[in-house]
Design a protein around this motif. Structure first.
Motif, PDB file in Angstrom:
ATOM      1  N   ALA A   4      -8.334   1.892  -1.965  1.00  0.00           N
ATOM      2  CA  ALA A   4      -7.305   2.654  -2.669  1.00  0.00           C
ATOM      3  C   ALA A   4      -7.949   3.411  -3.816  1.00  0.00           C
ATOM      4  N   ASP A   5      -7.175   4.371  -4.360  1.00  0.00           N
ATOM      5  CA  ASP A   5      -7.653   5.093  -5.544  1.00  0.00           C
ATOM      6  C   ASP A   5      -7.495   4.251  -6.802  1.00  0.00           C
ATOM      7  N   SER A   6      -6.440   3.422  -6.826  1.00  0.00           N
ATOM      8  CA  SER A   6      -6.199   2.599  -8.017  1.00  0.00           C
ATOM      9  C   SER A   6      -5.392   1.361  -7.651  1.00  0.00           C
ATOM     10  N   LEU A   7      -5.479   0.374  -8.528  1.00  0.00           N
ATOM     11  CA  LEU A   7      -4.638  -0.820  -8.446  1.00  0.00           C
ATOM     12  C   LEU A   7      -3.523  -0.668  -9.476  1.00  0.00           C
ATOM     13  N   PHE A   9      -2.407   3.827  -3.431  1.00  0.00           N
ATOM     14  CA  PHE A   9      -2.395   2.801  -4.472  1.00  0.00           C
ATOM     15  C   PHE A   9      -2.079   1.440  -3.872  1.00  0.00           C
ATOM     16  N   CYS A  53     -10.018  -2.129  -4.338  1.00  0.00           N
ATOM     17  CA  CYS A  53     -10.016  -0.673  -4.130  1.00  0.00           C
ATOM     18  C   CYS A  53     -11.244  -0.192  -3.372  1.00  0.00           C
ATOM     19  N   GLN A  72     -10.947   2.543  -9.742  1.00  0.00           N
ATOM     20  CA  GLN A  72     -11.865   1.838  -8.845  1.00  0.00           C
ATOM     21  C   GLN A  72     -12.977   1.133  -9.594  1.00  0.00           C
ATOM     22  N   LYS A  90       0.875  -1.176   0.000  1.00  0.00           N
ATOM     23  CA  LYS A  90       0.000   0.000   0.000  1.00  0.00           C
ATOM     24  C   LYS A  90       0.909   1.222   0.000  1.00  0.00           C
ATOM     25  N   ALA A 100      -9.344  -4.804  -9.257  1.00  0.00           N
ATOM     26  CA  ALA A 100      -9.358  -3.400  -8.836  1.00  0.00           C
ATOM     27  C   ALA A 100     -10.702  -3.039  -8.208  1.00  0.00           C
ATOM     28  N   ARG A 104     -13.504   0.777  -0.570  1.00  0.00           N
ATOM     29  CA  ARG A 104     -13.210   1.155   0.814  1.00  0.00           C
ATOM     30  C   ARG A 104     -14.331   0.780   1.782  1.00  0.00           C
ATOM     31  N   ASN A 110     -13.093   7.170 -10.685  1.00  0.00           N
ATOM     32  CA  ASN A 110     -12.754   7.167  -9.263  1.00  0.00           C
ATOM     33  C   ASN A 110     -13.533   8.195  -8.459  1.00  0.00           C
TER      34      ASN A 110
END
Length: 836
Positions: A562-565, A532, A553, A583, A524, A549, A555, A773
């Motif tokens: 996360a914002d992105s994978l 990310f 991602c 996401q 992370k 993703a 939450r 996102n």
């Protein structure tokens, strides 16, 4: 059949439906197409003179023949005819349950209408009425009052039934289903299925999920022990299907079927347990403990499997689509995935359900507007959902409607439903019932094209002239999904709210299913507030990163968040390759903040010998290259104590042509002075003349959003960006405006949007809305786009460092005219593993 042949027996099949063996007619040695009646079956038996017959694989029709065949001296292989009768005979079965201390809904048997009415007084409404030896729930109803009982008994007694009518308490709870294999001593349960819909809907018409997800360990152990006790007490040898009910946190048994069920192929495929083969071996005397699969509850697979029924109401005239105890489905499909949400989504689309989302129809998630600024009430096209549910379902209506409302659907409802929704703060348009206004009612609304889903539940559905039946039939004729159970509607709404779509779900080979979950190592990481999930795909196999993703991602639903994978893969062109997924599973070409994390990860972990390749010098800078979908990028790594602390990324030359962005806006000459707004206009003019800046671009161009005209500048930095200069970026309603910019018709592939305040000639303040996102604390390519737009508009100088302040921290951007340099900090938050 092949299971018996495998054991060395000649097999003869009697089948009354050619379609069921049209693709595998040669599985038996001889195949008879005959009606499954006593006379026709005995004719074949006299000809073939078999060692015995198997009735357990022929469903309810074959099971009904067991008593007759036994009376004729024919040997029944597996569960005996007496055991089959014990499961079906009400009084005998109740005695068995009482002896085993197993709960079941109270019930009575009746032969006359008077007895039926007397029974309902003792049991209380609602009750479930059904004939003995029922097949597919035929002639089974839930009765809510005496009128329902009068109507039902008149119809059923007219058929001259020989066996009693069964009347049970109707208990609405969670329905479970178990398929087991018993040898008379032990039982093997490949899995426990849980229905999406509560009791009252036939198991064949319910969406079934395996493995069950709502069970606590106490109930699970109770299911295992009671299934074993029942199977042994019945003398089961072979397959047994048991249906349970959880009501008020206690377990009740609904029924036991000592035969194969429709879920056997489904469970066999996913669990890997060859249920039919094992059942045949048990019928012939082999012990389950010697078959290699253990006893009791079999281990859960690394997948969820969802059985979704398929209906053919459009081909059946005047049949009400209201689901109930009587089976109406004509087929079923299977959805398999690593998560329950994805498996349900796959099953629904495979069954033909239309998964319509406001954003995917070209409309924004915000419920009041769609691109072009046209109010929601003006014109069809805005997705709509119609509610007309019975009074007993209204307490569940607000939570269901809220899901659609928050996604941007327009709500329509009949008066009582509408009043409930208004009480919970939702805007809703009232619709007349059919009898209330012949010219303006539910039917005309369905004809208008404004409705994408209809949720309709009613207490009755047997009269084809009833308003509720007519409107459901009308929906079928207009190809509008009509959901007649609150639970089904909730499942679809939850799928629509998820980010799964046909482009990011995993394609699973059912012949090569994993035996266990896969464990992935991840890091992370954070770059200026953007977080990310970074996965080294050089040393690990990552299947379906788009779906991963969506899952990781998230939450709010058990994901890492996360914002992105970000995947790091091998490259033949650079030190490594970066792929990143938003996401919603969409893959981006470039991410300035993500690529800084990749640079740190590669160097700090010496991936693929990168430190030896470039040399490790404490507190020095090093250059590496990363391949992206937007080209090869050069990174300058800054280190302290041998670890990377910040990174400068050469983002490459930006692009401005509308067809490359893409954008349906006009690129105009930058040399026109009226386009240059800031104090650096002269510098911009000189840069244009020297060829450092483009001659034409979308700068300070008008764009109408939500009825307001904005001046926008559009720039491509690996991704499309739309920059709007604002005096008060913190006051901008980004949650509402962001989706409208993202899905605006001017941007056919969607766009990222930046709202930017010019603080000074070398400082900007920015908020960003990322496509896929939503609002994020920072955006590397967005910061670059903001700086470029500021230069083109004359707010900031060319080829000088510009500070970009975002909610996640500070970035530094230099636009030289030939390239863009992005600098910012990056850090490791933590490392971990995740099972998928």
């Amino acid at each position: 059949m092949w299971a018996l042949k495998k054991l060395g027996y000649d097999v003869v099949t009697i089948n009354n439906n050619p379609e069921t063996v049209s693709t595998d007619f040669d599985t038996s040695d001889r195949l008879y197409f005959e009606p499954l009646t006593p006379e026709d079956v005995m004719g074949v038996i006299r000809t073939e003179k078999p060692l015995g017959v198997v009735v357990a694989f022929g469903g309810g029709t074959a099971i009904k023949l067991a008593k007759f065949l036994d009376s004729q001296g024919v040997r029944i292989l597996g569960t005996s005819a007496d055991a089959i009768d014990l499961a079906e005979d009400r009084e005998r079965f109740e005695e068995l349950c009482e002896k085993l201390h197993i709960n079941r809904p109270k019930g009575l048997t009746v032969f006359t209408e008077a007895e039926a009415l007397e029974a309902t007084k003792k049991l209380g409404y609602p009750v479930l009425l059904r004939p003995s030896y029922v097949l597919g729930g035929q002639n089974m109803i839930v009765a809510f009052n005496d009128d329902d009982v009068h109507e039902y008994m008149r119809i059923i007694l007219a058929q001259g039934i020989e066996n009693p009518v069964l009347i049970d308490q109707y208990m609405q709870g969670i329905e479970l289903e178990v398929d087991g294999i018993c040898d008379g001593e032990d039982i093997l349960i490949p899995g426990i299925m849980e229905h999406i819909e509560r009791t009252g809907i036939h198991s064949g018409d319910s969406i079934a999920v395996y493995p069950s997800w709502n069970l606590n360990d106490i109930i699970r152990e109770k299911i295992i022990s009671q299934s074993r006790e029942l199977a042994l007490a019945l003398g089961t040898k072979g397959l047994v299907n048991i249906q349970y009910l959880i009501y008020n946190n206690d377990l009740y048994i609904i029924e036991v079927n000592p035969r194969s069920s429709r879920t056997v192929p489904y469970i066999s495929k996913v669990s890997g347990v060859p249920m039919v083969e094992l059942a045949v071996r048990a019928m012939l005397g082999e012990k389950i403990r010697d078959m290699g699969f253990g006893t009791g509850l079999y281990r859960n697979p690394p997948y969820f499997a969802v059985k979704v029924p398929v209906f053919s109401f459009e081909k059946l005239m005047d049949v009400d689509t209201q689901l109930g105890p009587e089976m109406k489905s004509t087929g079923e499909v299977l959805g398999i995935a690593a998560t329950r949400e994805e498996a349900i989504f796959k099953g629904l689309i495979a069954a033909g359900y239309k998964m319509i989302r406001p954003s995917e129809k070209g409309f924004v998630v915000h419920r009041r507007e769609f691109p072009g600024g046209k109010p929601l009430g003006e014109g069809a096209g805005v997705p709509g959902v119609l509610f007309s549910v019975r009074k007993t379902d209204r307490y569940e209506l607000p939570d269901l409607a809220r899901k659609f409302y928050d996604m941007g659907f327009r709500l329509y409802a009949t008066e009582g439903n509408a009043e409930t929704l208004r009480d919970f703060g939702m805007e809703v348009e009232v619709v007349n019932k059919i009898r209330e206004n012949p010219d303006d009612n539910i039917l005309t609304l369905l004809d208008s094209g404004k409705i994408d889903y209809m949720i309709s539940t009613s207490a009755k559905g047997r009269d084809p002239h009833a308003d509720s039946v007519r409107m459901r039939r009308h929906a079928v004729e207009r190809d509008i999904p009509c959901l007649t159970a609150i639970d089904t509607a909730n499942a679809i709404a939850s799928c629509l709210k998820s980010k799964y779509n046909a482009g990011n779900i995993e394609l699973i080979d059912i012949n090569r299913l994993r035996a266990a979950k896969q464990t992935l190592c991840f890091s992370k990481m954070d770059s200026t507030g953007n977080d990310f999930i970074v996965i080294d795909a050089m040393s690990q196999t990552v299947n379906n990163p788009a779906g991963l993703a969506v899952r990781l991602c998230d939450r709010t639903n058990g994901g890492i968040g996360a914002d992105s994978l970000v995947l790091i893969e091998r490259s033949t062109l650079a030190d490594a390759k970066m792929r990143f997924f938003n996401q919603d599973g969409s893959e981006g070409k470039m991410a300035g903040n993500a690529i800084r994390c990749v640079g740190k990860y590669l160097y700090d972990n010496d991936i693929d010998g990168i430190t030896e390749k470039h040399g490790r010098r404490t507190d020095a800078t090093e250059k590496i290259t990363i391949e992206t979908e937007a080209g090869i990028k050069t990174l300058l790594l800054y280190k302290q104590n041998g670890k990377v602390t910040s990174v400068t990324v050469d983002m490459g030359e930006p692009y401005f042509a509308p067809e490359l962005l893409p954008a349906r806006l006009e690129a105009r000459p930058l040399a026109a002075l009226n386009l240059i707004a800031g104090s650096n206009a002269g510098t911009v003019q000189a840069a244009i003349e020297s060829g450092l800046l483009p001659e034409r671009a979308i700068v300070n161009a008008p764009l109408v959003v939500d009825g307001t005209e904005y001046k926008v500048s559009c720039v491509g930095v690996g991704n499309p960006h739309c920059v709007v200069f604002s005096r008060f970026v913190d006051k901008e309603p980004l949650a509402e405006l962001g989706p409208q910019f993202e899905h605006h018709q001017a941007f056919p592939e969607r766009t990222n949007t930046e709202f930017v305040r010019v603080v000074g000639s070398h400082e900007l303040k920015m908020r960003t809305w990322e496509r896929g996102n939503g609002e994020t604390p920072a955006c590397g390519t967005g910061a670059c786009a903001a700086a470029i737009a500021a230069v083109l508009n004359g707010y900031c100088p060319l080829n000088e460092d510009i500070t970009i302040r975002v909610r996640g921290g500070t970035l530094h951007v230099r636009y030289t005219g030939e390239t863009v340099l992005l600098t910012g900090n990056t850090m490791l938050c933590y490392e971990g593993t995740v099972e998928i």
